[in-house]
Enzyme design. Structure first.
Site, PDB file in Angstrom:
ATOM      1  N   GLY A  88     -25.010  -6.514  69.263  1.00  0.00           N
ATOM      2  CA  GLY A  88     -25.838  -6.246  68.078  1.00  0.00           C
ATOM      3  C   GLY A  88     -25.481  -7.045  66.851  1.00  0.00           C
ATOM      4  O   GLY A  88     -26.310  -7.253  65.970  1.00  0.00           O
ATOM      5  N   CYS A 105     -30.598  -3.351  77.323  1.00  0.00           N
ATOM      6  CA  CYS A 105     -30.092  -3.581  75.971  1.00  0.00           C
ATOM      7  C   CYS A 105     -31.241  -4.018  75.057  1.00  0.00           C
ATOM      8  O   CYS A 105     -31.924  -5.013  75.330  1.00  0.00           O
ATOM      9  CB  CYS A 105     -29.039  -4.684  76.049  1.00  0.00           C
ATOM     10  SG  CYS A 105     -28.347  -5.127  74.476  1.00  0.00           S
ATOM     11  N   GLU A 126     -19.785   5.717  71.225  1.00  0.00           N
ATOM     12  CA  GLU A 126     -18.762   5.240  72.178  1.00  0.00           C
ATOM     13  C   GLU A 126     -17.470   6.053  72.052  1.00  0.00           C
ATOM     14  O   GLU A 126     -16.728   6.195  73.007  1.00  0.00           O
ATOM     15  CB  GLU A 126     -18.456   3.763  71.921  1.00  0.00           C
ATOM     16  CG  GLU A 126     -19.677   2.895  72.093  1.00  0.00           C
ATOM     17  CD  GLU A 126     -19.540   1.837  73.173  1.00  0.00           C
ATOM     18  OE1 GLU A 126     -18.429   1.604  73.652  1.00  0.00           O
ATOM     19  OE2 GLU A 126     -20.578   1.260  73.532  1.00  0.00           O
ATOM     20  N   CYS A 151     -32.122   1.396  70.389  1.00  0.00           N
ATOM     21  CA  CYS A 151     -30.779   1.001  70.808  1.00  0.00           C
ATOM     22  C   CYS A 151     -30.382   1.919  71.953  1.00  0.00           C
ATOM     23  O   CYS A 151     -30.684   3.128  71.919  1.00  0.00           O
ATOM     24  CB  CYS A 151     -29.807   1.149  69.636  1.00  0.00           C
ATOM     25  SG  CYS A 151     -28.085   0.877  70.089  1.00  0.00           S
ATOM     26  N   THR A 152     -29.715   1.352  72.938  1.00  0.00           N
ATOM     27  CA  THR A 152     -29.350   2.119  74.137  1.00  0.00           C
ATOM     28  C   THR A 152     -28.609   3.421  73.836  1.00  0.00           C
ATOM     29  O   THR A 152     -28.735   4.388  74.578  1.00  0.00           O
ATOM     30  CB  THR A 152     -28.424   1.252  75.012  1.00  0.00           C
ATOM     31  OG1 THR A 152     -27.454   0.623  74.167  1.00  0.00           O
ATOM     32  CG2 THR A 152     -29.201   0.225  75.786  1.00  0.00           C
ATOM     33  N   HIS A 153     -27.816   3.411  72.782  1.00  0.00           N
ATOM     34  CA  HIS A 153     -26.936   4.561  72.536  1.00  0.00           C
ATOM     35  C   HIS A 153     -27.629   5.754  71.882  1.00  0.00           C
ATOM     36  O   HIS A 153     -27.131   6.867  71.929  1.00  0.00           O
ATOM     37  CB  HIS A 153     -25.785   4.141  71.626  1.00  0.00           C
ATOM     38  CG  HIS A 153     -24.819   3.203  72.257  1.00  0.00           C
ATOM     39  ND1 HIS A 153     -25.204   1.994  72.794  1.00  0.00           N
ATOM     40  CD2 HIS A 153     -23.475   3.295  72.443  1.00  0.00           C
ATOM     41  CE1 HIS A 153     -24.125   1.384  73.278  1.00  0.00           C
ATOM     42  NE2 HIS A 153     -23.074   2.147  73.073  1.00  0.00           N
ATOM     43  N   ASP A 188     -26.884  -4.326  80.590  1.00  0.00           N
ATOM     44  CA  ASP A 188     -26.670  -3.945  79.188  1.00  0.00           C
ATOM     45  C   ASP A 188     -25.415  -4.650  78.689  1.00  0.00           C
ATOM     46  O   ASP A 188     -24.599  -5.129  79.475  1.00  0.00           O
ATOM     47  CB  ASP A 188     -26.511  -2.421  79.060  1.00  0.00           C
ATOM     48  CG  ASP A 188     -26.361  -1.994  77.620  1.00  0.00           C
ATOM     49  OD1 ASP A 188     -27.075  -2.544  76.752  1.00  0.00           O
ATOM     50  OD2 ASP A 188     -25.500  -1.142  77.319  1.00  0.00           O
ATOM     51  N   SER A 189     -25.249  -4.642  77.361  1.00  0.00           N
ATOM     52  CA  SER A 189     -24.032  -5.202  76.795  1.00  0.00           C
ATOM     53  C   SER A 189     -22.817  -4.343  77.156  1.00  0.00           C
ATOM     54  O   SER A 189     -21.696  -4.830  77.148  1.00  0.00           O
ATOM     55  CB  SER A 189     -24.169  -5.289  75.274  1.00  0.00           C
ATOM     56  OG  SER A 189     -24.519  -4.024  74.749  1.00  0.00           O
TER      57      SER A 189
HETATM   58  N1  DGL Z   1     -26.884  -2.233  73.903  1.00  0.00           N
HETATM   59  C1  DGL Z   1     -27.086  -2.560  72.508  1.00  0.00           C
HETATM   60  C2  DGL Z   1     -28.567  -2.361  72.154  1.00  0.00           C
HETATM   61  O1  DGL Z   1     -29.282  -1.596  72.768  1.00  0.00           O
HETATM   62  C3  DGL Z   1     -26.185  -1.745  71.597  1.00  0.00           C
HETATM   63  C4  DGL Z   1     -24.717  -2.117  71.707  1.00  0.00           C
HETATM   64  C5  DGL Z   1     -24.404  -3.541  71.294  1.00  0.00           C
HETATM   65  O2  DGL Z   1     -24.513  -3.889  70.103  1.00  0.00           O
HETATM   66  O3  DGL Z   1     -24.046  -4.311  72.176  1.00  0.00           O
HETATM   67  O4  DGL Z   1     -29.036  -2.984  71.253  1.00  0.00           O
END
Ligand code: DGL
Length: 273
Positions: A41, A71, A151, A185-187, A8-9
């Site tokens: 993103g 991600c 976050e 999105c992961t979050h 992931d990022s």
């Molecule tokens: N992990 C990114 C996603 O799922 C979200 C966070 C980012 O922008 O890096 O798109």
């Protein structure tokens, strides 16, 4: 035993790692968060692809036989390049499983997607849903402010509530018939409680929320058969966590995403070639 590399990022991908660990406790997991280059993103497709290729190389070098691109942004931008670059390794992204779950859930055929700017502009979910259900109508909205809120740990906070309300009202104005919303999105799975409450209030009905973390765990079943909770023999698999910057901050915020105590987080320097 086979290793699964999760990339992931940053730390949002822990929602995916957690879904996989829950479903396949005996699997050996290596997690890499590219915290040095977060957020993906708002970056270009070319930059995200370059970062993703480098990160996945690290996981392959550590012996991962299956790679999960947790991600959404990296899945949307870089999956074909990753699959072509690491042909001998299974590389899975979250977009297709999420699209499949959305198509299975919708009855109206009107599907909403929320994600980062790059995920939305890539039209990855549009294309994946169209391939499965050509008649489905997809409305996608970039909701980038939700990432820093999560976050920060503002999961049930008035600012987060107001932000989600504002975004959902915009989505409702564009597509009032939505009955399924992809959390692209992961979050976002962390915000599920608020999202459930506010989608019901704004759309005036229950909106099915598709959690791409759960959907990808499901998609791994053929590869990880034998490692499920009911039939595991050897207890928990190994867990290895690495980030490209600030391991201490990662470990601190990770508590929002990962309920168990994290093992020590390694810092790795992935210089771009
Ligand atoms: N992990 C990114 C996603 O799922 C979200 C966070 C980012 O922008 O890096 O798109």
């Amino acid at each position: 035993m086979s290793k699964v590399g999760i990339f992931d990022s940053g730390l949002g991908g822990l929602t995916v790692a957690r879904a996989i660990a829950r479903r396949f406790p005996a699997s050996n997991l290596i997690y890499l968060g590219d915290t040095a280059r977060l957020p993906y993103g708002a970056k270009s497709e070319e930059a995200v692809t370059r970062y993703a290729v480098r990160c996945v190389r690290y996981l392959v070098e550590l012996g991962a036989e299956t790679i999960v691109v947790a991600c959404n942004t990296a899945s949307a931008c870089a999956l074909p390049t990753l699959q072509a670059t690491y042909g001998k390794t299974r590389v899975l992204g979250v977009i297709e499983p999420g699209a499949r779950a959305a198509v299975a859930a919708t009855t109206s055929g009107a599907i909403g997607v929320i994600g980062t700017e790059r995920t939305v502009s890539s039209r990855g979910y549009h294309n994946a849903i169209a391939a499965l259900a050509p008649d489905a109508r997809v409305t996608a909205l970039a909701t980038p402010v939700l990432v820093p809120l999560v976050e920060t740990g503002w999961i049930d906070h008035p600012v987060t509530r107001l932000t989600i309300e504002t975004y959902l009202q915009e989505l409702h104005s564009a597509a009032p018939g939505i009955d399924t919303l992809v959390l692209g999105c992961t979050h976002y799975p962390v915000l599920r409680t608020l999202l459930t409450e506010l989608t019901t209030a704004i759309f005036g009905r229950t909106v099915h929320l598709v959690d791409s973390a759960e959907a990808i765990a499901e998609a791994l079943a053929p590869a990880l058969m034998g490692l499920r909770s009911g039939d595991r023999q050897g207890g928990l698999g190994e867990r290895h966590f690495a980030v490209t910057d600030l391991p201490a901050s990662f470990a601190k915020v990770a508590a929002t995403f990962w309920p168990e105590t994290l093992p020590p987080v390694e810092a790795v320097d992935l210089t771009m070639d």
